[in-house]
Design an enzyme around this catalytic site. Structure first.
Site, PDB file in Angstrom:
ATOM      1  N   HIS A 338       0.849  -1.201   0.000  1.00  0.00           N
ATOM      2  CA  HIS A 338       0.000   0.000   0.000  1.00  0.00           C
ATOM      3  C   HIS A 338       0.884   1.250   0.000  1.00  0.00           C
ATOM      4  O   HIS A 338       1.749   1.421   0.856  1.00  0.00           O
ATOM      5  CB  HIS A 338      -0.956   0.009   1.191  1.00  0.00           C
ATOM      6  CG  HIS A 338      -1.990   1.090   1.066  1.00  0.00           C
ATOM      7  ND1 HIS A 338      -3.185   0.896   0.407  1.00  0.00           N
ATOM      8  CD2 HIS A 338      -1.979   2.391   1.445  1.00  0.00           C
ATOM      9  CE1 HIS A 338      -3.870   2.034   0.411  1.00  0.00           C
ATOM     10  NE2 HIS A 338      -3.161   2.956   1.028  1.00  0.00           N
ATOM     11  N   ALA A 339       0.658   2.130  -0.977  1.00  0.00           N
ATOM     12  CA  ALA A 339       1.548   3.266  -1.202  1.00  0.00           C
ATOM     13  C   ALA A 339       1.622   4.200   0.004  1.00  0.00           C
ATOM     14  O   ALA A 339       0.617   4.461   0.660  1.00  0.00           O
ATOM     15  CB  ALA A 339       1.066   4.052  -2.418  1.00  0.00           C
ATOM     16  N   HIS A 368       0.237  11.820  -5.939  1.00  0.00           N
ATOM     17  CA  HIS A 368      -0.328  11.889  -4.586  1.00  0.00           C
ATOM     18  C   HIS A 368       0.793  11.755  -3.541  1.00  0.00           C
ATOM     19  O   HIS A 368       0.888  12.549  -2.605  1.00  0.00           O
ATOM     20  CB  HIS A 368      -1.368  10.770  -4.425  1.00  0.00           C
ATOM     21  CG  HIS A 368      -1.957  10.661  -3.050  1.00  0.00           C
ATOM     22  ND1 HIS A 368      -3.145  11.260  -2.694  1.00  0.00           N
ATOM     23  CD2 HIS A 368      -1.509  10.035  -1.925  1.00  0.00           C
ATOM     24  CE1 HIS A 368      -3.401  11.012  -1.421  1.00  0.00           C
ATOM     25  NE2 HIS A 368      -2.429  10.264  -0.930  1.00  0.00           N
ATOM     26  N   GLU A 369       1.628  10.750  -3.727  1.00  0.00           N
ATOM     27  CA  GLU A 369       2.691  10.497  -2.732  1.00  0.00           C
ATOM     28  C   GLU A 369       3.723  11.623  -2.721  1.00  0.00           C
ATOM     29  O   GLU A 369       4.180  12.041  -1.664  1.00  0.00           O
ATOM     30  CB  GLU A 369       3.368   9.147  -3.000  1.00  0.00           C
ATOM     31  CG  GLU A 369       2.440   7.944  -2.883  1.00  0.00           C
ATOM     32  CD  GLU A 369       1.686   7.868  -1.563  1.00  0.00           C
ATOM     33  OE1 GLU A 369       2.196   8.380  -0.545  1.00  0.00           O
ATOM     34  OE2 GLU A 369       0.570   7.328  -1.554  1.00  0.00           O
ATOM     35  N   HIS A 372       2.728  14.435  -0.606  1.00  0.00           N
ATOM     36  CA  HIS A 372       3.061  14.262   0.816  1.00  0.00           C
ATOM     37  C   HIS A 372       4.514  14.675   1.063  1.00  0.00           C
ATOM     38  O   HIS A 372       4.817  15.390   2.004  1.00  0.00           O
ATOM     39  CB  HIS A 372       2.911  12.791   1.231  1.00  0.00           C
ATOM     40  CG  HIS A 372       1.485  12.325   1.367  1.00  0.00           C
ATOM     41  ND1 HIS A 372       0.556  12.996   2.106  1.00  0.00           N
ATOM     42  CD2 HIS A 372       0.845  11.220   0.897  1.00  0.00           C
ATOM     43  CE1 HIS A 372      -0.603  12.328   2.079  1.00  0.00           C
ATOM     44  NE2 HIS A 372      -0.451  11.250   1.342  1.00  0.00           N
ATOM     45  N   GLU A 396      -3.690  14.938   2.221  1.00  0.00           N
ATOM     46  CA  GLU A 396      -4.167  14.012   1.192  1.00  0.00           C
ATOM     47  C   GLU A 396      -4.569  14.735  -0.093  1.00  0.00           C
ATOM     48  O   GLU A 396      -4.643  14.127  -1.158  1.00  0.00           O
ATOM     49  CB  GLU A 396      -5.341  13.191   1.730  1.00  0.00           C
ATOM     50  CG  GLU A 396      -5.010  12.354   2.961  1.00  0.00           C
ATOM     51  CD  GLU A 396      -3.836  11.409   2.754  1.00  0.00           C
ATOM     52  OE1 GLU A 396      -3.559  11.050   1.588  1.00  0.00           O
ATOM     53  OE2 GLU A 396      -3.185  11.045   3.744  1.00  0.00           O
ATOM     54  N   HIS A 498      -6.895   0.647   5.487  1.00  0.00           N
ATOM     55  CA  HIS A 498      -6.911   1.639   6.565  1.00  0.00           C
ATOM     56  C   HIS A 498      -7.600   1.158   7.839  1.00  0.00           C
ATOM     57  O   HIS A 498      -7.473   1.795   8.877  1.00  0.00           O
ATOM     58  CB  HIS A 498      -7.548   2.940   6.057  1.00  0.00           C
ATOM     59  CG  HIS A 498      -6.845   3.477   4.842  1.00  0.00           C
ATOM     60  ND1 HIS A 498      -6.907   2.849   3.610  1.00  0.00           N
ATOM     61  CD2 HIS A 498      -6.035   4.548   4.666  1.00  0.00           C
ATOM     62  CE1 HIS A 498      -6.186   3.516   2.733  1.00  0.00           C
ATOM     63  NE2 HIS A 498      -5.645   4.549   3.341  1.00  0.00           N
ATOM     64  N   ARG A 507     -10.060  12.112   6.342  1.00  0.00           N
ATOM     65  CA  ARG A 507      -9.058  12.921   5.654  1.00  0.00           C
ATOM     66  C   ARG A 507      -9.206  12.826   4.125  1.00  0.00           C
ATOM     67  O   ARG A 507      -9.048  13.810   3.414  1.00  0.00           O
ATOM     68  CB  ARG A 507      -7.649  12.484   6.064  1.00  0.00           C
ATOM     69  CG  ARG A 507      -7.313  11.069   5.654  1.00  0.00           C
ATOM     70  CD  ARG A 507      -5.998  10.583   6.220  1.00  0.00           C
ATOM     71  NE  ARG A 507      -6.046  10.520   7.677  1.00  0.00           N
ATOM     72  CZ  ARG A 507      -4.986  10.456   8.466  1.00  0.00           C
ATOM     73  NH1 ARG A 507      -3.784  10.427   7.943  1.00  0.00           N
ATOM     74  NH2 ARG A 507      -5.111  10.390   9.766  1.00  0.00           N
ATOM     75  N   TYR A 508      -9.529  11.649   3.634  1.00  0.00           N
ATOM     76  CA  TYR A 508      -9.654  11.477   2.179  1.00  0.00           C
ATOM     77  C   TYR A 508     -10.964  12.071   1.668  1.00  0.00           C
ATOM     78  O   TYR A 508     -11.034  12.588   0.557  1.00  0.00           O
ATOM     79  CB  TYR A 508      -9.564   9.999   1.795  1.00  0.00           C
ATOM     80  CG  TYR A 508      -8.289   9.332   2.242  1.00  0.00           C
ATOM     81  CD1 TYR A 508      -7.081   9.605   1.606  1.00  0.00           C
ATOM     82  CD2 TYR A 508      -8.279   8.447   3.313  1.00  0.00           C
ATOM     83  CE1 TYR A 508      -5.904   8.990   2.027  1.00  0.00           C
ATOM     84  CE2 TYR A 508      -7.115   7.833   3.731  1.00  0.00           C
ATOM     85  CZ  TYR A 508      -5.924   8.112   3.086  1.00  0.00           C
ATOM     86  OH  TYR A 508      -4.772   7.510   3.507  1.00  0.00           O
TER      87      TYR A 508
HETATM   88  O1  X8Z Z   1      -4.307   5.368   0.967  1.00  0.00           O
HETATM   89  C1  X8Z Z   1      -4.241   6.199   0.074  1.00  0.00           C
HETATM   90  C2  X8Z Z   1      -2.881   6.693  -0.414  1.00  0.00           C
HETATM   91  C3  X8Z Z   1      -1.872   6.742   0.655  1.00  0.00           C
HETATM   92  S1  X8Z Z   1      -2.199   7.988   1.838  1.00  0.00           S
HETATM   93  C4  X8Z Z   1      -2.387   5.780  -1.492  1.00  0.00           C
HETATM   94  N1  X8Z Z   1      -5.383   6.646  -0.528  1.00  0.00           N
HETATM   95  C5  X8Z Z   1      -6.700   6.162  -0.139  1.00  0.00           C
HETATM   96  C6  X8Z Z   1      -6.892   4.700  -0.516  1.00  0.00           C
HETATM   97  O2  X8Z Z   1      -6.096   4.165  -1.269  1.00  0.00           O
HETATM   98  O3  X8Z Z   1      -7.878   4.110  -0.061  1.00  0.00           O
HETATM   99  C7  X8Z Z   1      -5.455   7.638  -1.586  1.00  0.00           C
HETATM  100  C8  X8Z Z   1      -6.900   7.745  -1.942  1.00  0.00           C
HETATM  101  C9  X8Z Z   1      -7.677   7.031  -0.880  1.00  0.00           C
HETATM  102 ZN    ZN Z   2      -1.963   9.904   1.043  1.00  0.00          ZN
END
Ligand code: X8Z
Ligand code: ZN
Length: 599
Positions: A338-339, A368-369, A372, A396, A498, A507-508
């Site tokens: 997971h990024a 996106h990364e 950050h 985010e 998550h 946050r998203y």
């Molecule tokens: O988890 C992330 C990023 C890392 S903060 C890749 N995102 C959420 C997800 O993947 O569920 C970005 C968009 C939503």
């Molecule tokens: Zn992120």
């Protein structure tokens, strides 16, 4: 271990005894500074161990990360408790009150006041992360699929039984998480209560420069405003899926089966762009195809993203970024795919950790990364407890804002497209649809992620109802339904990073609204005229300077002030997203006019 033998700020113990005698504001200031120094020291050691665990999951690296995590937790918790005591004093200025609250709210998972509880909580955290990241679906012995394999297949498969199998298969990793998750809830709830909060949900909601209740009410308001656009989109997608798959596969109650959305969690639907647009498919370009044609590898994709930030007048990334990041999935070991973006020393040791695939989606994730990373570097001179975004949504949103500028006009400017996309209505609607399938479809998913946890933390949903409550929310807000019957032998929330990763998700939700607001303002600064979806801020030093100013402020002041300095607004405003998609809303209204919408 005795708590006070830890390297805690010397001031803390002395201060607390004499707090009533000393000037409370002076005491608060000295405490805040010392707390910042103490926190960054242990955060650095923990981050190094975390990095190793995340990029090489073994029994030993897990033990190491548990050790540093425990140490970190004890220290952060002690600082939070001391801040809480100092907050009880009269005569504190607003600034000092806010600063003490930052420390009080700075523990990721607050444990109850015992070393055993802290250790248990940290162990559960590492265990859950391990379960998720090494989880696989094995259709038959010796043939196991990773999440990454399955996600890729799901994004292109149109075979409903294959889609259902992968959807269900991935969820076989989650049931073992149920018991540790529920224990994590129990322990962290107690920890949050010890710090003066109603529960963990309240602890999370209180990080927005307003009370937890005010924040919940804001979220409802934002969602109410954005909901009509989502409902139109859901209606159209449901109708198109029905045309494509027929009544055998579709439930016929207005809902969308989760496995048909091209995404493992039905959180972003652009994978099914072609199904949704049908004969109207006129996508202006296909970036995945361009990456292939130009033979751009993973590093080239990251360089492309860096180039965008540099074009705004920001510094290039340090050499160590290129030397220390993990860009691709290692072949010989387990990692957390997971990024994520890291600033290991809270200064210049920036890195990303990804398992990049050569797709358009991943280009977005890379931006996106890097968002950050650029944010982290901009606020590095702040006190540790001010190192953060204006509110968690801004972190985010940052890279996503840049990704909104990665459009046809931009690709043409950097030579990846021979011509800028035509400005004809069909092409534009196709482009807007593709983006809406990701950004608009995402909103109720994001809402459900935390609404579910808020209910769990508040004790409204107990372990015996975890899955039922999850699907109730998914159906209610998203109009999305599971492909097969689910019950409490499943733990579907656990199949989303998550939840085991314990990352709050509002946050998203906020980021998805905020990014359109920030984009609108930066396009104005860049002198753009015309529809916002054609705007790219590439090369705009004016937009870059404003963005930099926002980032440098970090979390040093209420986010409303930071936003106001940037755009003149003091609130998240969903109308920016609605304006952006206004032509699509009109088009959807036309498509839906003879349909029975809703579920
Ligand atoms: O988890 C992330 C990023 C890392 S903060 C890749 N995102 C959420 C997800 O993947 O569920 C970005 C968009 C939503
Ligand atoms: Zn992120």
């Amino acid at each position: 271990m005795n708590l006070f033998r830890l390297a805690l700020p010397a001031i803390a113990t002395a201060t607390l005894a004499s707090a009533t005698l000393a000037n409370p504001n002076k005491t608060a200031e000295a405490f805040f500074e010392q707390a910042g120094a103490t926190a960054s020291e242990i955060a650095l050691r923990d981050a190094r161990a975390q990095w190793i665990f995340n990029t090489h999951i073994t029994y030993d690296t897990q033990q190491l990360v548990i050790e540093t995590g425990r140490e970190r937790s004890l220290i952060f918790l002690e600082l939070a408790r001391q801040a809480n005591e100092l907050l009880a004093q009269d005569g504190l200025s607003n600034v000092n009150r806010r600063n003490l609250n930052r420390v009080r709210q700075g523990v990721n998972l607050p444990a109850p006041a015992s070393e055993a509880a802290t250790a248990e909580l940290v162990e559960i955290g590492a265990h859950l992360k391990n379960l998720y990241s090494t989880g696989k679906y094995c259709p038959e012995e010796g043939n196991c699929l990773s999440l990454r394999d399955m996600e890729l297949t799901l994004s292109t498969s149109r075979d409903a039984s294959e889609q259902a199998e992968l959807w269900e298969g991935w969820r076989t990793i989650a049931p073992p998480m149920r018991a540790p998750f529920s224990r994590q809830v129990e322990l962290s709830n107690q920890g949050a209560r010890d710090l003066g909060f109603a529960d963990m949900g309240d602890y999370w909601r209180s990080r927005y420069d307003m009370s937890g209740d005010e924040f919940s009410a804001s979220m409802e308001r934002y969602w109410d405003e954005a909901k009509p656009l989502y409902e139109s989109l859901q209606c159209h997608v449901q109708a198109k899926l029905t045309e494509f798959y027929g009544a055998d596969v579709m439930p016929g109650n207005g809902m969308i089966p989760a496995h048909l959305t091209g995404n493992m969690w039905a959180q972003a639907w652009s994978g099914i762009e072609n199904v949704v647009m049908g004969s109207n498919a006129k996508a202006p370009y296909n970036l995945t195809q361009i990456l292939e044609d130009k033979e751009m590898d993973e590093i080239a994709m990251v360089e492309m993203a860096e180039m965008f930030f540099v074009s705004l007048g920001l510094d290039p990334l340090p050499d160590t970024f290129w030397a220390r990041s993990q860009f691709t999935k290692p072949r010989d070991r387990e990692v957390v795919c997971h990024a994520s973006a890291w600033d290991v020393d809270s200064q210049d040791d920036l890195r990303i950790k990804m398992c990049i695939q050569r797709t358009e989606d991943e280009v977005k994730v890379i931006h996106h990364e890097l968002g950050h990373n650029y944010y982290q570097r901009a606020y590095k001179s702040q006190n540790y407890f001010h190192q953060g975004s204006a509110n968690p949504g801004f972190h985010e949103a940052l890279g996503d804002v840049i990704a909104l500028s990665v459009n046809g006009n931009y690709l043409h400017q950097i030579g990846l497209l021979d011509a800028a996309p035509k400005a004809d209505p069909e092409t534009e609607i196709a482009g807007l649809m593709k983006l809406a399938l990701d950004k608009v479809a995402f909103l109720p998913f994001a809402l459900v992620m935390d609404k579910w946890r808020w209910q769990v933390f508040a004790g409204e949903v107990g372990p015996e109802d975890y899955n039922a409550a999850w699907w109730k929310l998914r159906e209610q807000y998203q109009g999305v339904t599971p492909p097969v019957a689910r019950d409490e032998s499943n733990f579907d929330p656990g199949a989303k990073y998550h939840i085991p990763g314990n990352v709050s998700y509002t946050r998203y939700f906020l980021a998805h609204l905020l990014q359109f607001q920030l984009h609108e303002r930066m396009c104005e600064l860049a002198g753009h005229k015309g529809p916002l979806h054609r705007c790219t801020i590439y090369n705009s030093k004016e937009a870059g300077a404003a963005l930099n100013e926002l980032m440098v402020a970090g979390a040093s002041q209420p986010w409303q002030d930071t936003l106001e300095a940037f755009s003149g607004e003091r609130d998240v405003n969903p109308s920016a997203m609605l304006n952006y998609f206004a032509p699509l809303q009109t088009w959807l209204d036309e498509q839906n006019k003879n349909r029975q919408c809703g579920w």
